[in-house]
Design a protein around this motif. Structure first.
Motif, mmCIF file in Angstrom:
data_model
loop_
_atom_site.group_PDB
_atom_site.id
_atom_site.type_symbol
_atom_site.label_atom_id
_atom_site.label_comp_id
_atom_site.label_asym_id
_atom_site.label_seq_id
_atom_site.Cartn_x
_atom_site.Cartn_y
_atom_site.Cartn_z
ATOM 1 N N LEU A 14 8.056 23.340 13.707
ATOM 2 C CA LEU A 14 8.856 22.689 14.499
ATOM 3 C C LEU A 14 10.100 22.700 13.907
ATOM 4 C CD1 LEU A 14 9.114 20.818 17.085
ATOM 5 C CD2 LEU A 14 8.571 18.788 15.623
ATOM 6 N N GLU A 15 11.063 23.555 14.766
ATOM 7 C CA GLU A 15 12.164 23.619 14.250
ATOM 8 C C GLU A 15 13.589 23.330 15.095
ATOM 9 O OE1 GLU A 15 12.491 27.232 11.022
ATOM 10 O OE2 GLU A 15 11.395 27.720 12.883
ATOM 11 N N TYR A 16 13.025 23.322 16.323
ATOM 12 C CA TYR A 16 14.301 23.190 17.511
ATOM 13 C C TYR A 16 14.258 21.856 18.168
ATOM 14 C CZ TYR A 16 16.813 23.744 21.756
ATOM 15 O OH TYR A 16 17.849 23.559 22.686
ATOM 16 N N ASN A 17 15.301 21.168 18.089
ATOM 17 C CA ASN A 17 15.331 19.977 18.925
ATOM 18 C C ASN A 17 15.988 20.100 20.348
ATOM 19 O OD1 ASN A 17 15.877 17.197 19.831
ATOM 20 N ND2 ASN A 17 16.602 16.537 18.069
ATOM 21 N N PRO A 18 15.273 19.854 21.406
ATOM 22 C CA PRO A 18 15.714 20.054 22.645
ATOM 23 C C PRO A 18 17.057 19.181 23.138
ATOM 24 C CG PRO A 18 13.633 19.179 22.885
ATOM 25 C CD PRO A 18 13.698 19.556 21.621
ATOM 26 N N PHE A 19 16.934 17.935 22.332
ATOM 27 C CA PHE A 19 17.996 16.999 22.995
ATOM 28 C C PHE A 19 19.405 17.180 22.414
ATOM 29 C CE2 PHE A 19 13.868 14.845 23.432
ATOM 30 C CZ PHE A 19 14.333 13.719 24.542
ATOM 31 N N ILE A 20 19.454 18.376 21.594
ATOM 32 C CA ILE A 20 20.709 18.905 20.922
ATOM 33 C C ILE A 20 21.572 19.383 21.907
ATOM 34 C CG2 ILE A 20 19.988 21.326 20.066
ATOM 35 C CD1 ILE A 20 22.100 18.812 18.073
ATOM 36 N N THR A 21 20.858 19.828 23.150
ATOM 37 C CA THR A 21 21.617 20.378 24.108
ATOM 38 C C THR A 21 22.846 19.608 24.813
ATOM 39 O OG1 THR A 21 21.331 21.691 26.416
ATOM 40 C CG2 THR A 21 20.118 19.696 26.129
ATOM 41 N N LEU A 22 22.320 18.345 24.749
ATOM 42 C CA LEU A 22 23.487 17.244 25.302
ATOM 43 C C LEU A 22 24.794 17.214 24.602
ATOM 44 C CD1 LEU A 22 21.129 14.411 26.080
ATOM 45 C CD2 LEU A 22 21.828 16.170 27.653
ATOM 46 N N LYS A 23 24.514 17.585 23.251
ATOM 47 C CA LYS A 23 25.833 17.631 22.426
ATOM 48 C C LYS A 23 26.358 18.989 22.730
ATOM 49 C CE LYS A 23 27.398 16.962 17.621
ATOM 50 N NZ LYS A 23 27.079 16.657 16.109
ATOM 51 N N THR A 24 25.764 19.880 22.584
ATOM 52 C CA THR A 24 26.306 21.420 22.800
ATOM 53 C C THR A 24 27.039 21.563 24.148
ATOM 54 O OG1 THR A 24 24.230 22.145 21.648
ATOM 55 C CG2 THR A 24 25.507 23.826 23.058
ATOM 56 N N GLN A 25 26.403 20.914 25.089
ATOM 57 C CA GLN A 25 27.212 21.135 26.539
ATOM 58 C C GLN A 25 28.193 19.887 26.754
ATOM 59 O OE1 GLN A 25 24.716 21.569 29.841
ATOM 60 N NE2 GLN A 25 22.861 22.470 28.686
ATOM 61 N N GLU A 26 28.332 19.178 25.627
ATOM 62 C CA GLU A 26 29.403 18.030 25.477
ATOM 63 C C GLU A 26 29.022 17.016 26.750
ATOM 64 O OE1 GLU A 26 33.165 20.041 25.331
ATOM 65 O OE2 GLU A 26 32.725 21.149 23.589
ATOM 66 N N MET A 27 28.045 16.535 26.840
ATOM 67 C CA MET A 27 27.738 15.531 27.739
ATOM 68 C C MET A 27 27.737 14.363 27.383
ATOM 69 S SD MET A 27 24.793 17.621 29.974
ATOM 70 C CE MET A 27 24.740 16.339 31.356
ATOM 71 N N TYR A 28 28.022 13.981 26.181
ATOM 72 C CA TYR A 28 28.354 12.681 25.599
ATOM 73 C C TYR A 28 29.710 12.445 25.885
ATOM 74 C CZ TYR A 28 23.854 12.640 23.563
ATOM 75 O OH TYR A 28 22.114 12.596 23.301
ATOM 76 N N ARG A 29 30.257 11.221 26.026
ATOM 77 C CA ARG A 29 31.566 10.787 25.830
ATOM 78 C C ARG A 29 32.248 10.871 24.655
ATOM 79 N NH1 ARG A 29 30.829 5.188 28.918
ATOM 80 N NH2 ARG A 29 29.078 5.299 27.506
ATOM 81 N N THR A 30 33.670 11.376 24.601
ATOM 82 C CA THR A 30 34.254 11.235 23.403
ATOM 83 C C THR A 30 34.725 10.033 23.149
ATOM 84 O OG1 THR A 30 36.334 11.652 24.502
ATOM 85 C CG2 THR A 30 34.877 13.695 23.670
ATOM 86 N N ARG A 31 35.491 9.815 21.904
ATOM 87 C CA ARG A 31 35.845 8.363 21.525
ATOM 88 C C ARG A 31 37.113 7.825 22.540
ATOM 89 N NH1 ARG A 31 34.561 6.074 16.880
ATOM 90 N NH2 ARG A 31 33.370 7.054 15.428
ATOM 91 N N ALA A 32 37.688 8.939 22.991
ATOM 92 C CA ALA A 32 38.920 8.689 23.812
ATOM 93 C C ALA A 32 38.571 8.339 25.332
ATOM 94 C CB ALA A 32 39.795 9.934 23.787
ATOM 95 N N GLN A 33 37.373 8.864 25.580
ATOM 96 C CA GLN A 33 36.816 8.557 26.833
ATOM 97 C C GLN A 33 36.052 7.350 26.979
ATOM 98 O OE1 GLN A 33 34.301 12.066 27.181
ATOM 99 N NE2 GLN A 33 35.671 13.234 28.717
ATOM 100 N N LEU A 34 35.514 7.007 25.786
ATOM 101 C CA LEU A 34 34.785 5.585 25.777
ATOM 102 C C LEU A 34 35.960 4.460 25.559
ATOM 103 C CD1 LEU A 34 32.138 5.958 22.772
ATOM 104 C CD2 LEU A 34 31.826 5.284 25.124
#
Length: 470
Positions: free
Chosen positions: A214-234
């Motif tokens: 088990l080496e891959y975390n599929p949830f990392i895609t949200l960070k890779t695709q920049e789907m989380y808000r940045t500090r400025a956006q927050l």
């Protein structure tokens, strides 16, 4: 070998074959004191290499034989859990698995277990880790994780390896309309839980000299695709929604202090609580649990938050960031506390802010929302939450020009491992002076409160409260 022979085997008795004069063999049990031993089963219906190991901790069925030219050995099971016939059948299955994969069946099972971990397994393990680690996670963190996990309830039995990036993105998009903050928090918790599982699997694989499964975390895609808000956006979202509302010392802070002061006669505990929470820049839950140091013994003080009037110090035990915190008590706050200690409704309680009801589960004041609502309305403030008092404290510290390291120290944002921000005993007077300047700036917005609390010896302010410049 039969079941009776297995049950009679022990560290002090080892079975041996003995031939009689007529050539007939029988099993005898001679004394044995050589430590653990293995007796192999020579029965025709037993797989080659199958036997029983007798050790200090018990007896186990084992298999030891060459598989693909390499000698392997593994435990089939405990003698108390399996009959000899059941153990032989399990050994045969294990041998077939071992021949197929070239490793012991135990190793195959370990690899398969990691590869078949479900998201629910990851959350269970992560919760156990948070509870057992030193120090354990706060209850609020565990509740937050539980809420996050509930967003993936239908994935509890789904293997992590079966989750695709598209599935994660689609789930995130489906959660956002109900609340983006909750959606981001849920996915971050899931990401952390899977990361923990990957780390554990990597350590186990290394110790077992195999490749991790088990080496891959599929949830990392949200960070890779920049789907989380940045500090400025927050920050923009908070401003748009009115979530963060520090008061302005040049506008509504004075009206708020006046409104709180006007509530002292009817609700002295609540009013004092709001004032000191602001003057100390504390979280609501931190300020509410403070005790009088002179009313508790050393054992209780070691795991409690308290105020020491003689040393003019407030101490917080195990706050949110798990780093104990202490601050000097400035003159006006000290005067307010002394009055509470001598005349206040809690003068016989160990709590600085005791609960109104004797039936309170905690014993201390805990809910200021109703009072804060009345104060806010009287001061003409549209939105103000308990944590905005802490934000107001930080804002005024910035207006006073305090160094960033000082503001971190005052708000206890400094991590214990941060060697760049160090406060020695010699710096305490400087910190006390800055707490006094903060107090003057806050209470100075309503001179009546400042004059009422300032000790007689300090009739002249040490700073110009009308000017927030350093």
């Amino acid at each position: 070998m039969n079941q009776d022979v297995v049950l009679k085997m022990s560290l002090s008795r080892r079975p041996e074959l003995k031939a009689s004069a007529s050539g007939k063999t029988s099993i005898v049990y001679g004394p044995f004191d050589g430590g653990e031993y293995i007796t192999y089963d020579s029965s025709q219906n037993s797989p080659r290499g199958f036997g029983v190991r007798v050790g200090k901790t018990g007896k186990s069925y084992i298999v030891q034989r060459a598989i693909n030219g390499k000698v392997t050995k593994w435990v089939v099971g405990k003698v108390g859990d399996l009959t000899i016939d059941e153990a032989r059948d399990k050994a045969r299955e294990g041998i077939q698995i071992s021949i197929k994969h070239g490793v012991t069946p135990t190793k195959v099972e370990r690899e398969r277990a990691a590869n078949e971990l479900t998201l629910g397994d990851c959350f269970d393990d992560y919760k156990s880790y948070l509870v057992k680690r030193n120090p354990p996670a706060k209850e609020n963190s565990l509740l937050s994780m539980a809420k996050g996990r509930s967003k993936f309830k239908d994935w509890d039995d789904r293997k992590v390896t079966s989750l695709s990036s598209k599935m994660i993105v689609d789930r995130f998009d489906a959660l956002v309309p109900a609340g983006r903050t909750a959606a981001e928090a849920a996915c971050r918790w899931a990401n952390a839980a899977v990361n923990r599982a990957i780390k554990v699997e990597a350590e186990q694989a290394k110790s077992q000299r195999r490749d991790p499964t088990l080496e891959y975390n599929p949830f990392i895609t949200l960070k890779t695709q920049e789907m989380y808000r940045t500090r400025a956006q927050l920050a923009q979202d908070y401003k748009r929604k009115g979530i963060r509302n520090p008061m302005d010392p040049m506008d509504n802070l004075g009206k708020w202090v006046q409104a709180v002061w006007n509530k002292k006669a009817a609700n002295p505990t609540g009013a004092d609580f709001l004032l000191l929470t602001l003057l100390w820049g504390m979280r609501k839950t931190e300020a509410s649990q403070v005790k009088w140091r002179h009313r508790i013994d050393a054992a209780e003080a070691a795991h409690s938050s308290w105020v020491d009037l003689d040393k003019r110090k407030v101490y917080l035990f195990d706050p949110k960031n798990r780093s104990d915190h202490e601050l000097p008590i400035a003159p006006c706050a000290l005067e307010l506390l002394r009055r509470r200690d001598e005349e206040g409704p809690g003068r016989v309680s160990k709590w600085v802010f005791p609960a109104r009801s004797s039936r309170s589960a905690t014993g201390h004041y805990s809910d200021c929302n109703s009072l804060l609502k009345y104060v806010r309305e009287e001061a003409g403030i549209d939105v103000l939450r308990p944590h905005d008092l802490r934000r107001t404290f930080g804002r005024i510290a910035e207006d006073l020009g305090f160094p960033y390291s000082t503001i971190q120290r005052l708000l206890n944002h400094v991590r214990m491992a941060d060697s760049t921000v160090s406060y020695s005993e010699q710096s305490w007077p400087r910190l006390a002076e800055r707490m006094e300047r903060l107090e003057e700036a806050i209470l100075g917005t309503y001179p009546v409160a400042l004059a009422a609390l300032r000790p007689v010896a300090s009739a002249e302010p040490s700073t110009n409260r009308a000017n927030l410049a350093p």
